[in-house]
Design an enzyme around this catalytic site. Structure first.
Site, PDB file in Angstrom:
ATOM      1  N   HIS A   1     -15.134  -7.854   6.052  1.00  0.00           N
ATOM      2  CA  HIS A   1     -14.254  -7.663   4.892  1.00  0.00           C
ATOM      3  C   HIS A   1     -14.470  -8.693   3.789  1.00  0.00           C
ATOM      4  CE1 HIS A   1     -12.393  -4.479   7.061  1.00  0.00           C
ATOM      5  NE2 HIS A   1     -12.176  -5.276   8.073  1.00  0.00           N
TER       6      HIS A   1
ATOM      7  N   LYS B   1       0.826  -1.213   0.000  1.00  0.00           N
ATOM      8  CA  LYS B   1       0.000   0.000   0.000  1.00  0.00           C
ATOM      9  C   LYS B   1       0.855   1.256   0.000  1.00  0.00           C
ATOM     10  CE  LYS B   1      -3.899  -1.907   2.669  1.00  0.00           C
ATOM     11  NZ  LYS B   1      -3.923  -3.155   2.038  1.00  0.00           N
TER      12      LYS B   1
ATOM     13  N   GLU C   1      -3.914   6.548   8.680  1.00  0.00           N
ATOM     14  CA  GLU C   1      -4.854   7.318   7.867  1.00  0.00           C
ATOM     15  C   GLU C   1      -5.964   7.845   8.764  1.00  0.00           C
ATOM     16  OE1 GLU C   1      -6.508   4.952   4.696  1.00  0.00           O
ATOM     17  OE2 GLU C   1      -4.725   5.174   3.450  1.00  0.00           O
TER      18      GLU C   1
ATOM     19  N   ARG D   1      -5.820  -8.241 -10.441  1.00  0.00           N
ATOM     20  CA  ARG D   1      -6.346  -9.529 -10.906  1.00  0.00           C
ATOM     21  C   ARG D   1      -7.766  -9.325 -11.450  1.00  0.00           C
ATOM     22  NH1 ARG D   1      -7.260  -9.181  -5.341  1.00  0.00           N
ATOM     23  NH2 ARG D   1      -9.483  -9.195  -4.879  1.00  0.00           N
TER      24      ARG D   1
HETATM   25  C1  MV4 Z   1     -10.479   2.451   5.421  1.00  0.00           C
HETATM   26  C2  MV4 Z   1     -11.720   2.658   6.060  1.00  0.00           C
HETATM   27  C3  MV4 Z   1     -11.954   3.881   6.629  1.00  0.00           C
HETATM   28  N1  MV4 Z   1     -11.007   4.834   6.607  1.00  0.00           N
HETATM   29  N2  MV4 Z   1      -9.579   3.445   5.408  1.00  0.00           N
HETATM   30  C4  MV4 Z   1     -10.981  -2.205   4.701  1.00  0.00           C
HETATM   31  C5  MV4 Z   1     -10.207  -3.144   3.822  1.00  0.00           C
HETATM   32  C6  MV4 Z   1      -9.261  -2.321   3.041  1.00  0.00           C
HETATM   33  N3  MV4 Z   1      -9.396  -2.606   1.643  1.00  0.00           N
HETATM   34  C7  MV4 Z   1      -9.563  -0.909   3.373  1.00  0.00           C
HETATM   35  N4  MV4 Z   1     -10.612  -0.890   4.348  1.00  0.00           N
HETATM   36  C8  MV4 Z   1     -11.037   0.257   4.897  1.00  0.00           C
HETATM   37  N5  MV4 Z   1     -10.163   1.303   4.848  1.00  0.00           N
HETATM   38  C9  MV4 Z   1      -9.841   4.589   6.000  1.00  0.00           C
HETATM   39  N6  MV4 Z   1      -8.918   5.550   6.000  1.00  0.00           N
HETATM   40  C10 MV4 Z   1     -12.632   1.632   6.081  1.00  0.00           C
HETATM   41  C11 MV4 Z   1     -12.293   0.407   5.508  1.00  0.00           C
HETATM   42  C12 MV4 Z   1     -13.306  -0.585   5.612  1.00  0.00           C
HETATM   43  C13 MV4 Z   1     -13.904  -1.118   4.506  1.00  0.00           C
HETATM   44  C14 MV4 Z   1     -13.537  -0.743   3.228  1.00  0.00           C
HETATM   45  C15 MV4 Z   1     -14.146  -1.278   2.146  1.00  0.00           C
HETATM   46  C16 MV4 Z   1     -15.146  -2.224   2.312  1.00  0.00           C
HETATM   47  C17 MV4 Z   1     -15.525  -2.608   3.556  1.00  0.00           C
HETATM   48  C18 MV4 Z   1     -14.912  -2.065   4.668  1.00  0.00           C
HETATM   49  C19 MV4 Z   1     -15.320  -2.472   5.927  1.00  0.00           C
HETATM   50  C20 MV4 Z   1     -14.719  -1.942   7.008  1.00  0.00           C
HETATM   51  C21 MV4 Z   1     -13.699  -1.019   6.848  1.00  0.00           C
END
Ligand code: MV4
Length: 480
Positions: free
Chosen positions: A235, A116, A200, A292
């Site tokens: 997730h 990341k 973040e 992917r």
């Molecule tokens: C976040 C967020 C809130 N704020 N970043 C979860 C997995 C990863 N791909 C990134 N994720 C998140 N990043 C910040 N700065 C909330 C999530 C997140 C989330 C993101 C996408 C789909 C479902 C989620 C469920 C919980 C938290």
């Protein structure tokens, strides 16, 4: 020219890739573990080779063995599907070194997007909106705490090597910071062998919206619009749709252009997905890129009319994209429901067993991508996803209605499935109105609610049965 493809995967995605290959008059090779000897992807392929015992690390993850099989069978290209070896840069490299084509991006792009922090660094100069935070690994707790205070709590500590929410920690206030940071680092070290973490601002109620991109080897990169993936549980995505009900054409263009820039930042080739968060004020932020073909790619296929696997193969054949951004448009609306062999009334515990009955729905506007047939055992070694139920409609409402009909026509006995949970989602007012975010499941779902719905339905069904019984018997016809 690719004449023969080995699919280094199993289940629905292996089958789905082979179907397109066959349509393109390309021969297919399946690899399989001992647990999958009778699986549909093995039966469908022109040739099939057993590569080891059931555990993935003794079969589907054995890159060198798979390459050896491919060479022996004169394979031209390897498609990795999703999961397993799909985002393994070394595997892609080895495939190419062996003189075959890896159907996916160059290892350079896989490597950058696998970290990341490297991803943020690569896209920095392209003016892509990112969540406020640090763009380097943090090591000094005191310094990191100061940065966190500047950003403002709540903040999120993320593992650079992480994915699917692993190694993520929310920190509500400065007092918790040190402990949570230490935990995040040790979690990341254990899970990924890389303890790099960064900070973040925590976006509290975001939507998860991702953009499908497609690039050829000649510098042409387009986006195929968005997929809304906010309905997830721990997730794990459960329902996806395209298009999203909240994007305006302007926002769609902006996000699409940002996604194309992200792809260009890592010299992306093939099909890829750029993930964004959308906050409640409709600001979007770049999160990461998946290098992917994704599980949920069918909803994009239904609204664009493209076959993404065909596009991947064309690009791998060094063909130019046959369309430009202006040629692409969204037609209709599509949903995907992932059907898992899990019990939604028992904490989504995997439900293994035999598919005593397995009858998927069919019909216009219904697509079922699956890798099972009636009588098969659901193996415990792999992901418990049974199928993807996909519906299409001219409008969102039409596609939703078809999903509810398709769910009720789907007959599965022998294992518990998440179909009733899917029905719960598609009947829920917040989902139907489009007014939801990534907290939907946490906020609205409980086993008690599902039980109550099931009981109410059972009572209604019993009433109907009684009414029918009375009608059939003499009772109703008796003179007053
Ligand atoms: C976040 C967020 C809130 N704020 N970043 C979860 C997995 C990863 N791909 C990134 N994720 C998140 N990043 C910040 N700065 C909330 C999530 C997140 C989330 C993101 C996408 C789909 C479902 C989620 C469920 C919980 C938290």
């Amino acid at each position: 020219m690719i004449k023969k493809i080995l699919v280094a995967n199993r289940g629905e995605i292996a089958l789905r890739i082979m179907k397109t290959a066959r349509n393109m008059a390309i021969k297919t090779v399946a690899v399989f573990s001992e647990a999958d000897r009778n699986a549909p992807h093995v039966k469908f392929a022109d040739e099939a080779v057993c590569i080891g015992p059931p555990p993935s690390n003794e079969s589907y993850l054995l890159g060198d063995k798979i390459i050896k099989v491919a060479k022996e069978l004169n394979v031209d290209a390897i498609h990795p599907g999703y999961g397993f070896l799909s985002e393994n840069a070394e595997f892609g490299e080895s495939v190419e070194k062996s003189g075959m084509i890896f159907i996916g991006p160059k290892s350079h792009a896989i490597r950058i997007m696998g970290s990341k922090l490297a991803a943020k660094d690569a896209v920095k100069k392209y003016d892509i909106p990112m969540v406020p935070g640090t763009d380097e690994a943090i090591t000094d707790v005191a310094a990191a705490k100061e940065i966190a205070k500047e950003i403002g709590f709540p903040i999120l500590i993320k593992a650079s090597a992480g994915g699917g929410g692993k190694g993520m920690r929310i920190v509500e206030n400065a007092n918790e910071f040190e402990e949570q940071m230490k935990r995040a680092i040790s979690e990341a070290e254990n899970a990924f062998g890389d303890g790099s973490v960064f900070i973040e601002k925590f976006v509290t109620s975001p939507r998860h919206i991702e953009i499908q991109v497609l690039a050829d080897n000649f510098g042409n990169t387009v986006h195929l619009f968005e997929r809304e993936c906010s309905i997830q549980r721990r997730h794990q995505k459960v329902v996806e749709e395209a298009p999203s009900s909240v994007l305006t054409p302007e926002l769609r263009n902006q996000m699409g252009e940002a996604a194309v820039k992200v792809a260009k930042a890592c010299d992306y080739v093939g099909a890829g997905t750029v993930e964004f968060l959308l906050d409640d004020k409709h600001n979007f932020y770049f999160l990461e890129m998946n290098t992917r073909l994704q599980v949920e790619h069918p909803v994009t296929e239904l609204i664009t009319g493209l076959d993404l696997v065909e596009q991947q193969i064309n690009v791998a054949n060094n063909e130019k994209l046959s369309f430009s951004q202006e040629d692409l448009k969204i037609t209709g609306h599509a949903f995907e429901l992932r059907v898992y062999a899990e019990d939604p009334l028992n904490n989504f515990m995997p439900s293994v067993g035999k598919l005593e009955v397995y009858r998927p729905p069919s019909g216009k506007s219904i697509r079922v991508d699956d890798g099972f047939t009636e009588g098969m055992q659901v193996p415990i070694q792999y992901d418990p996803m049974l199928s993807k139920l996909i519906t299409y409609g001219k409008t969102r409402n039409e596609a939703m209605q078809r999903m509810l009909e398709a769910i009720s026509e789907y007959d599965i006995e022998g294992v518990s499935t998440t179909l009733p949970f899917g029905k719960f989602v598609f009947e829920h007012e917040a989902f139907r109105s489009g007014n939801f975010d990534t907290n939907f499941v946490k906020k609205y779902y409980s086993e008690e609610k599902l039980k109550a719905i099931n009981e109410e339905e059972a009572q209604i069904a019993a009433l109907f049965a009684l009414k029918q019984y009375l009608k059939d018997s003499e009772i109703l016809r008796m003179p007053k």
